[in-house]
Scaffold this active site. Structure first.
Site: not given
Length: 232
Positions: A13, A183, A186
């Site tokens: 991600s 967060d 990330h």
């Protein structure tokens, strides 16, 4: 004129979100600095680990649109290092997988760069991702560091460039390193800026032929186009 060569961004991600941050994003930054020099091939897969990446990379390398990749980042570990859950990959297997991913690229003449997991703010992550924690997808700073340090050793043993984002985040972020994360896991725009800087530094040191300043821009600047267009 030959087809543009490509830089492959391959990872989970953190790679997938490479174009999403403002005012700076890794993807846009690379696309800009490599304008008319290299195309950026963006292949990030949220939640993926190194085990699944092997199967995906095989398909990427066999895809006609992926031809002419010359350099690639391999960035997995944030999911592999989970203490539980379906994303978890034991450390020894993780290292074997990463070595295999690099070998797969090298078989195609592609120059690999390992990227180690960044820092982790567990307090913020678990406050936001309550459901993740309840399902056993637990991460710790110590385990992320273990996977990063182990990958660094593997890189050194196999003469593969390694980007130590944990070290870079501490050095550049200082006491404010948590601001490099959105967060807890990330990257913020500032975090991606550091990755961008470290990536270009790694390319300059290890693969200087693909450092932007050393590459020739395809097609002449408009002022240099000949009247008869013979240089186009």
């Amino acid at each position: 004129m030959t087809q543009f060569k490509k830089l492959l961004l391959f990872g989970d991600s953190i790679t997938e979100f490479a174009y999403t941050t403002e005012p700076f994003s890794l993807g846009a930054g690379l696309s800009n600095v490599y304008t008319r020099k290299l195309d950026i091939l963006h292949r990030g897969y949220a939640g993926y680990n190194s085990r699944w990446a092997i199967k995906v990379l095989k398909k990427i390398l066999n895809d006609p649109t992926s031809k002419d990749i010359v350099i690639a980042t391999i960035f997995f570990g944030a999911n592999d290092s989970c203490l539980g859950g379906e994303q978890k990959v034991p450390l020894e297997e993780y290292l074997q997988n990463m070595k295999q991913l690099a070998s797969m690229l090298q078989e195609y003449g592609i120059k690999p760069i390992f990227v180690g997991p960044g820092l982790f703010n567990r307090e913020l992550w678990e406050a936001i991702k309550v459901e993740e924690v309840e399902m056993g997808r637990i991460r710790t700073s110590d385990n992320l560091q273990l996977y990063s340090n182990s990958l660094k050793i593997l890189a050194q043993e196999n003469n593969i460039p390694f980007i130590d984002l944990q070290e870079a985040f501490i050095k550049r972020g200082g006491d404010n390193w948590k601001e490099l994360l959105t967060d807890g896991l990330h990257f913020s725009s500032s975090g991606y800026q550091i990755w961008y800087d470290e990536l270009l530094a790694a390319i300059k040191e290890n693969y200087p032929e693909f450092y932007p300043d050393n590459m020739t821009m395809q097609y002449p600047l408009w002022r240099d186009v000949k009247e008869d267009m013979s240089n186009l």
